[in-house]
Every structure is written in structure tokens, then in C-alpha cells.
Design a protein around this motif. Structure first.
Motif, PDB file in Angstrom:
ATOM      1  N   ASN A 192       0.827  -1.204   0.000  1.00 33.03           N
ATOM      2  CA  ASN A 192       0.000   0.000   0.000  1.00 33.03           C
ATOM      3  C   ASN A 192       0.861   1.254   0.000  1.00 33.03           C
ATOM      4  O   ASN A 192       2.024   1.225   0.403  1.00 33.03           O
ATOM      5  CB  ASN A 192      -0.906   0.002   1.233  1.00 33.03           C
ATOM      6  N   PRO A 193       0.300   2.385  -0.419  1.00 34.09           N
ATOM      7  CA  PRO A 193       1.043   3.650  -0.382  1.00 34.09           C
ATOM      8  C   PRO A 193       1.399   4.020   1.059  1.00 34.09           C
ATOM      9  O   PRO A 193       0.709   3.625   2.004  1.00 34.09           O
ATOM     10  CB  PRO A 193       0.072   4.662  -1.002  1.00 34.09           C
ATOM     11  N   VAL A 194       2.442   4.804   1.211  1.00 36.36           N
ATOM     12  CA  VAL A 194       2.864   5.220   2.535  1.00 36.36           C
ATOM     13  C   VAL A 194       3.519   6.586   2.460  1.00 36.36           C
ATOM     14  O   VAL A 194       4.220   6.900   1.491  1.00 36.36           O
ATOM     15  CB  VAL A 194       3.845   4.190   3.165  1.00 36.36           C
ATOM     16  N   ARG A 195       3.248   7.402   3.444  1.00 35.35           N
ATOM     17  CA  ARG A 195       3.964   8.661   3.666  1.00 35.35           C
ATOM     18  C   ARG A 195       4.343   8.692   5.146  1.00 35.35           C
ATOM     19  O   ARG A 195       3.461   8.678   6.006  1.00 35.35           O
ATOM     20  CB  ARG A 195       3.092   9.870   3.310  1.00 35.35           C
ATOM     21  N   ALA A 196       5.614   8.712   5.414  1.00 37.08           N
ATOM     22  CA  ALA A 196       6.071   8.622   6.806  1.00 37.08           C
ATOM     23  C   ALA A 196       7.332   9.441   7.009  1.00 37.08           C
ATOM     24  O   ALA A 196       8.141   9.616   6.087  1.00 37.08           O
ATOM     25  CB  ALA A 196       6.333   7.159   7.188  1.00 37.08           C
ATOM     26  N   ILE A 197       7.490   9.953   8.221  1.00 35.11           N
ATOM     27  CA  ILE A 197       8.752  10.556   8.631  1.00 35.11           C
ATOM     28  C   ILE A 197       9.293   9.750   9.799  1.00 35.11           C
ATOM     29  O   ILE A 197       8.538   9.251  10.640  1.00 35.11           O
ATOM     30  CB  ILE A 197       8.602  12.050   9.028  1.00 35.11           C
ATOM     31  N   LEU A 198      10.609   9.605   9.834  1.00 34.41           N
ATOM     32  CA  LEU A 198      11.260   8.744  10.813  1.00 34.41           C
ATOM     33  C   LEU A 198      12.315   9.557  11.552  1.00 34.41           C
ATOM     34  O   LEU A 198      13.457   9.651  11.115  1.00 34.41           O
ATOM     35  CB  LEU A 198      11.904   7.542  10.116  1.00 34.41           C
ATOM     36  N   PRO A 199      11.940  10.168  12.665  1.00 36.30           N
ATOM     37  CA  PRO A 199      12.898  10.970  13.428  1.00 36.30           C
ATOM     38  C   PRO A 199      13.660  10.119  14.433  1.00 36.30           C
ATOM     39  O   PRO A 199      13.219   9.036  14.824  1.00 36.30           O
ATOM     40  CB  PRO A 199      11.992  11.970  14.151  1.00 36.30           C
ATOM     41  N   GLY A 200      14.818  10.601  14.859  1.00 40.12           N
ATOM     42  CA  GLY A 200      15.561   9.900  15.895  1.00 40.12           C
ATOM     43  C   GLY A 200      17.007  10.337  15.948  1.00 40.12           C
ATOM     44  O   GLY A 200      17.487  11.105  15.112  1.00 40.12           O
ATOM     45  N   ILE A 224       5.692   6.832  -0.946  1.00 39.65           N
ATOM     46  CA  ILE A 224       5.692   5.762  -1.947  1.00 39.65           C
ATOM     47  C   ILE A 224       4.269   5.556  -2.434  1.00 39.65           C
ATOM     48  O   ILE A 224       3.319   5.515  -1.640  1.00 39.65           O
ATOM     49  CB  ILE A 224       6.250   4.446  -1.363  1.00 39.65           C
ATOM     50  N   GLY A 225       4.113   5.420  -3.735  1.00 37.44           N
ATOM     51  CA  GLY A 225       2.818   5.166  -4.341  1.00 37.44           C
ATOM     52  C   GLY A 225       2.950   5.105  -5.850  1.00 37.44           C
ATOM     53  O   GLY A 225       4.050   5.171  -6.413  1.00 37.44           O
ATOM     54  N   GLY A 294      16.053  12.506  -2.818  1.00 36.25           N
ATOM     55  CA  GLY A 294      16.135  11.812  -4.104  1.00 36.25           C
ATOM     56  C   GLY A 294      15.000  10.821  -4.264  1.00 36.25           C
ATOM     57  O   GLY A 294      14.197  10.600  -3.348  1.00 36.25           O
ATOM     58  N   MET A 295      14.938  10.209  -5.439  1.00 37.34           N
ATOM     59  CA  MET A 295      13.964   9.157  -5.707  1.00 37.34           C
ATOM     60  C   MET A 295      14.517   7.843  -5.153  1.00 37.34           C
ATOM     61  O   MET A 295      15.689   7.507  -5.357  1.00 37.34           O
ATOM     62  CB  MET A 295      13.706   9.041  -7.205  1.00 37.34           C
ATOM     63  N   ILE A 296      13.670   7.116  -4.433  1.00 37.69           N
ATOM     64  CA  ILE A 296      14.122   5.890  -3.766  1.00 37.69           C
ATOM     65  C   ILE A 296      14.637   4.895  -4.800  1.00 37.69           C
ATOM     66  O   ILE A 296      13.981   4.622  -5.816  1.00 37.69           O
ATOM     67  CB  ILE A 296      12.984   5.275  -2.942  1.00 37.69           C
ATOM     68  N   HIS A 297      15.830   4.338  -4.548  1.00 35.77           N
ATOM     69  CA  HIS A 297      16.469   3.393  -5.467  1.00 35.77           C
ATOM     70  C   HIS A 297      15.600   2.139  -5.606  1.00 35.77           C
ATOM     71  O   HIS A 297      15.029   1.648  -4.623  1.00 35.77           O
ATOM     72  CB  HIS A 297      17.844   3.017  -4.917  1.00 35.77           C
ATOM     73  N   ASP A 309       8.604  -1.710 -10.395  1.00 31.70           N
ATOM     74  CA  ASP A 309       7.968  -1.519 -11.703  1.00 31.70           C
ATOM     75  C   ASP A 309       6.540  -1.023 -11.568  1.00 31.70           C
ATOM     76  O   ASP A 309       5.957  -0.534 -12.550  1.00 31.70           O
ATOM     77  CB  ASP A 309       7.981  -2.846 -12.483  1.00 31.70           C
ATOM     78  N   ALA A 310       5.968  -1.146 -10.377  1.00 32.19           N
ATOM     79  CA  ALA A 310       4.576  -0.748 -10.174  1.00 32.19           C
ATOM     80  C   ALA A 310       4.457   0.561  -9.388  1.00 32.19           C
ATOM     81  O   ALA A 310       3.494   1.310  -9.593  1.00 32.19           O
ATOM     82  CB  ALA A 310       3.811  -1.857  -9.445  1.00 32.19           C
ATOM     83  N   VAL A 311       5.408   0.832  -8.502  1.00 35.10           N
ATOM     84  CA  VAL A 311       5.332   2.037  -7.679  1.00 35.10           C
ATOM     85  C   VAL A 311       6.679   2.751  -7.695  1.00 35.10           C
ATOM     86  O   VAL A 311       7.698   2.197  -8.122  1.00 35.10           O
ATOM     87  CB  VAL A 311       4.949   1.707  -6.215  1.00 35.10           C
ATOM     88  N   SER A 312       6.669   3.961  -7.233  1.00 38.24           N
ATOM     89  CA  SER A 312       7.895   4.749  -7.084  1.00 38.24           C
ATOM     90  C   SER A 312       7.760   5.574  -5.811  1.00 38.24           C
ATOM     91  O   SER A 312       6.697   5.607  -5.185  1.00 38.24           O
ATOM     92  CB  SER A 312       8.118   5.659  -8.300  1.00 38.24           C
TER      93      SER A 312
END
Length: 347
Positions: A192-200, A224-225, A294-297, A309-312
């Protein structure tokens, strides 16, 4: 003048002097002067031995009476002066209950925490959720799943604190960046799509200077989506910069390299201290770097459970302390971990 006459005169003088005593210190001096071992009464008593035998009993009785009189007067004066001293102390300590109360000192949030909450608020309005990830990581999550196998030269970018483990156990380390959290967030949400921030907090074995610390905070972000493009990344970061530094702030993107994004960029804002003219803070470039992105590898997407191939998706990472330094003109990162109240009370 007979000895008894001298006693009468001494008693009269001592009592007169006692009436002039106004504090306990002066009273102690009076006692020493008249009743002490070297006082006037003791000195006068030494003359008893020179008196005829028939006069000694009368003179001795008079000495005892004089001593008793002075000692009783001393007790009364001491009690009176102590009462007066207590009264003065009570008056000095009294509280006017009709006055407003004294407000207690109120604590405040650390500037790093303030900046983190500001970042959370801005990105939260864009739909990003806050995720937490471990500070002690495996080599696999910190490097390998982020497209950095054991022999990858990009590992040289991070001087790492390793944790001692038993032979045969996975290699453990203090995470060098918050990017390993990407894998946790991806695997928890894929496909599924996700939008997250990861602090620490992150750790690197670096020399501590005005610009570098061995421990610091980062905020990682991923989205990601389907059909997410570099233009989405640009729009997100420009909007973020305008919310943080003000509407109309000038921004730019510069090509860069990160092993877990492709393409990769550095994101700069125009120096708000010199308005692009060049100063010491921006190293006379006119620009201030605030984050990398950047765009996720595709390899990282695949390791996170997504089909490239389906999401970026895009990713970005920023340092709250560095952003606070830019925002408030702080010239030494070591202040953040100093615990110095003179620094902390400014925020």
C-alpha cells in the motif's frame, strides 16, 4: 574608698551600662567586662584577702549579693533582647498575603525538540505520519538493505560505532542515519502507499567540532505510491521550506549522490542573513544546504517489499540541529548538548 564602696559603685555602673545595651553582641561584651574571669568584679574580689578578718564576712556577702544582682539583670536583659531579635526576624520574614504569588520557574522545550515538533507539524499537514525505529541496528538494516553491501565504498561516508557481539551473532551498531527506518515503514505498509517521517538520534565516530557532533538528530521522510515523480519531491520540499523559513524563500536543487536514492539531490535555500550576497554563515556562497533527497532506489524499494515496476517514491533526510542553527544563527552545534542554561533559556 572602702572595698564595699567600690562594690556599690561597680554595681551602679554595671547596671547603668546594661540599660544601654541594644543587641546580644554588646551584651556578651558587657558580661565579659563585668562578670568574666578577668572582669571588673573578679578583679575587685582579689582585695578580699587584704581585709581584716572581722570585715571579710560582710565584704564577702556583699560580693555575692553584687554578683547575684548583676547575673539576674543579665538574664532579664538577655531574655528581652532575644524577644526583640525574634520579633525583628518575624517582621523581616512576614508575607503580605494580599500580594500576587511568586510564579515558579517554568521549564521549556529544548531547541532541538522545538524544531522537531515544527517539522512534525508541517509534514503532518502534508499527510506524513511519524514512525519510530531502533537506535541500535544490524549491519543488514543500516547498510545492506539500503543498497550498500559489505564492500560498497559508500560505507566510508559514515564512521561507525560498532557494538561487541558474540561470535556468529549479527553485527550490531549504533545507527549512522535514520534511513534504516525506511525499510521498517515499507515492510509494515507494502504494497500500500505510505507517507512517513522517521525521526531519531544518530551516532557517528567523528571528531567533535563547531560543525560536527558524535550524536545528532535526523528526520527521514519517504513517500511511496503509484506515479510519484521527482516533481512531487520538489513540490513537497519547496512547500516545506516556505513554511519553515517564510513565504517566497528562494530554493535550489543540486545534483548529489546517495546510495539509496537515484537520482539524488541536495536542497538549498538562499541565505536569509545576507540575502544571497555571501557571508560567513553561508561560506560566502549565498546558499544554505538544509537537506538531502532523491527518488528511492529500485533496490531499496524491492528490499522494502515493493515492486519498483509498479510504484515509485521519494525520500529526504534533514538534521534538526542544523536547521535550528540556520534559523537562529547558532554558530556551534556543541551548544545543543551542553546543557548550558544561558543557551537554552533563549528559546
Amino acid at each position: 574608698m572602702s572595698l564595699i564602696d567600690q562594690l556599690n559603685q561597680l554595681e551602679y555602673e554595671a547596671l547603668a551600662a546594661l540599660e544601654q545595651i541594644a543587641d546580644l553582641t554588646a551584651l556578651a561584651e558587657w558580661k565579659s567586662a563585668y562578670l568574666g574571669k578577668q572582669g571588673a568584679l573578679s578583679r575587685l574580689s582579689r582585695g578580699l584577702g587584704a581585709l581584716p578578718a572581722e570585715e571579710r564576712p560582710v565584704a564577702g556577702a556583699r560580693f555575692n549579693a553584687a554578683r547575684a544582682t548583676l547575673e539576674q539583670a543579665l538574664e532579664r536583659a538577655e531574655a528581652q533582647l532575644k524577644r526583640i531579635a525574634r520579633q525583628h526576624a518575624f517582621e523581616a520574614d512576614q508575607v503580605d498575603v494580599t500580594l500576587p504569588g511568586r510564579a515558579p520557574a517554568v521549564g521549556r522545550l529544548h531547541p532541538t525538540t522545538q524544531m522537531l515538533r515544527t517539522i512534525y507539524g508541517i509534514l503532518g499537514e502534508m499527510g506524513f505520519q511519524v514512525w519510530e525505529s531502533p537506535e541500535v541496528e544490524t549491519d543488514e538494516f543500516n547498510f545492506q538493505l539500503l543498497n550498500m553491501p559489505p564492500d560498497h565504498p559508500a560505507r566510508d561516508m559514515w564512521d561507525t560505532f560498532y557494538v561487541e557481539t558474540a561470535p556468529g551473532e549479527p553485527t550490531l551498531l549504533l545507527r549512522t542515519h535514520t534511513s534504516p527506518g525506511q525499510i521498517y515503514a515499507m515492510r509494515a505498509n507494502a504494497p500500500n502507499p505510505v507517507r512517513a517521517i522517521l525521526p531519531g538520534k544518530c551516532y557517528r565516530y567523528e571528531q567533535v567540532t563547531a560543525r560536527h557532533e558524535m550524536q545528532f538528530y535526523q528526520v527521514e521522510g519517504i513517500a511511496i505510491g503509484e506515479q510519484i515523480s521527482f516533481s512531487d519531491l520538489k513540490g513537497t520540499l519547496v512547500a516545506f521550506a516556505e513554511r519553515l523559513y517564510g513565504k517566497g524563500v528562494k530554493t535550489r536543487f543540486r545534483p548529489s549522490y546517495f546510495p539509496f536514492t537515484e537520482p539524488s539531490v541536495e536542497f538549498d535555500i538562499e541565505c536569509f542573513l545576507c540575502s544571497g550576497a555571501g557571508c560567513r554563515v553561508c561560506k560566502h556562497s549565498g546558499w544554505l544546504e538544509i537537506l538531502g533527497a532523491g527518488m528511492i532506489h529500485p533496490t531499496v524499494l524491492r528490499n522494502g517489499g515493493y515492486d519498483p515496476d509498479a510504484v515509485s517514491g521519494f525520500a529526504f533526510g534533514m538534521g534538526p540541529e542544523r536547521m535550528a542553527m540556520l534559523r537562529y544563527g547558532i554558530d556551534d552545534i556543541r551548544w545543543f548538548f551542553s546543557g548550558d542554561e544561558r543557551f537554552l533559556q533563549q528559546f
